[in-house]
Scaffold this active site. Structure first.
Site, mmCIF file in Angstrom:
data_model
loop_
_atom_site.group_PDB
_atom_site.id
_atom_site.type_symbol
_atom_site.label_atom_id
_atom_site.label_comp_id
_atom_site.label_asym_id
_atom_site.label_seq_id
_atom_site.Cartn_x
_atom_site.Cartn_y
_atom_site.Cartn_z
ATOM 1 N N LYS A 94 0.807 -1.222 0.000
ATOM 2 C CA LYS A 94 0.000 0.000 0.000
ATOM 3 C C LYS A 94 0.841 1.273 0.000
ATOM 4 O O LYS A 94 0.525 2.232 -0.712
ATOM 5 C CB LYS A 94 -0.948 0.021 1.202
ATOM 6 C CG LYS A 94 -2.129 -0.918 1.093
ATOM 7 C CD LYS A 94 -3.089 -0.686 2.253
ATOM 8 C CE LYS A 94 -4.317 -1.565 2.143
ATOM 9 N NZ LYS A 94 -5.301 -1.268 3.219
ATOM 10 N N ASP B 273 -10.039 3.132 1.620
ATOM 11 C CA ASP B 273 -10.261 2.772 3.020
ATOM 12 C C ASP B 273 -10.951 3.908 3.771
ATOM 13 O O ASP B 273 -11.787 3.676 4.645
ATOM 14 C CB ASP B 273 -8.937 2.448 3.704
ATOM 15 C CG ASP B 273 -8.362 1.105 3.270
ATOM 16 O OD1 ASP B 273 -9.153 0.218 2.882
ATOM 17 O OD2 ASP B 273 -7.129 0.943 3.319
#
Length: 280
Positions: A65, A114
């Site tokens: 990420k 997210d």
């Protein structure tokens, strides 16, 4: 057929494929969602390979990420959070709405969904974040996404972390936020409207990161842990009369956001949620 997927290492137990493929089926989209597990040092090669093969989009999980930021054109939120969990190689629409290759765009776009997963999970449960006093436990990747998500929704954010300096560092990046060690929970949680557990506590053992006596009925509690679906924290919050939101909702809505980025269509939330929960 369009191909989307998840890149990470490991990814063998991911719940994303059935969730996304249920969305494609519900919307009549000819697409598949597959998993890619390159060596941790082969991210750039894997990304080039995906682009060359015509992959339309990728979700990104550990350990890639943060590293993905260097390989994409990140949107402002992903840049602020410091992590990318969604990559879009998608086509550019011509004037008639038809898709055509964009020869000039060699760099895929990067997003962090997210944060949207946090916001949309609360919205789905009728929790108004504007003006809320919010506590985020954890200052890692999930904590960063939660803190920025809550602040962007006009909540007042306090970050509590085992290492106080890490919480204070994150708080310095989030507008209006404060930070401190776990010892600050005793002062912050009783007055909080919103609580997010962004740590892994409760996943491997029946533990809670927040003392149960601090929980109360006038709050909403989101636990990012989704295995088990009902953590000790959520059981305690429910017993206290709080609104409880399990981690599968955050997982669902980050996927919903990615689906909508890739397809430019509203995601079939109910179908995706049913497929996800069927695998939990």
């Amino acid at each position: 057929m369009d191909v989307y997927g998840l890149i990470g290492n490991p990814v063998e137990h991911s719940l994303s494929p059935p969730m996304h493929e249920a969305g494609y089926a519900e919307r009549g989209i000819d697409a598949r969602y597959v998993t890619f597990e390159p060596d941790p040092d082969a991210l750039a090669t894997a990304l080039d390979g995906a682009a060359a093969l015509g992959v339309r989009g990728l979700n990104v999980t550990i350990p890639f990420k943060q590293d993905m930021l260097a390989h994409v054109d990140p949107d402002p939120l992903a840049e602020r959070i410091g992590a990318v969990n969604t990559v879009d190689f998608g086509p550019v629409l011509d004037g008639d709405g038809a898709s055509e290759p964009d020869e000039s765009a060699s760099t895929p776009r990067g997003y962090n969904t997210d944060a949207a997963g946090v916001q949309r999970a609360f919205t789905h449960h009728d929790v108004d974040l504007a003006g809320a006093d919010a506590v985020v436990v954890g200052a890692g990747g999930a904590g960063r996404a939660a803190a920025f998500a809550l602040a962007d929704a006009a909540a007042d954010v306090h970050v509590a972390n085992r290492t106080a300096a890490k919480a204070e560092s994150l708080a310095a990046e989030v507008p209006g936020a404060t930070g401190g060690g776990l010892d600050t929970l005793s002062a912050e949680v009783p007055a909080a409207d919103v609580l997010v557990n962004a740590t892994s506590v409760g996943m491997e053992s029946d533990e809670t990161p927040v003392p149960e006596e601090l929980l109360h009925a006038d709050m909403a509690v989101l636990d990012a842990v989704y295995t088990p679906i009902e953590t000790r924290l959520l059981r305690a919050a429910d017993a206290a009369g709080a609104t409880t939101i399990d981690g599968a909702w955050m997982l669902l809505f980050q996927g919903v956001e990615a689906f909508e980025i890739w397809t430019d269509e509203p995601a079939p939330v109910e179908a995706m949620n049913a497929a996800l929960r069927d695998r939990l």
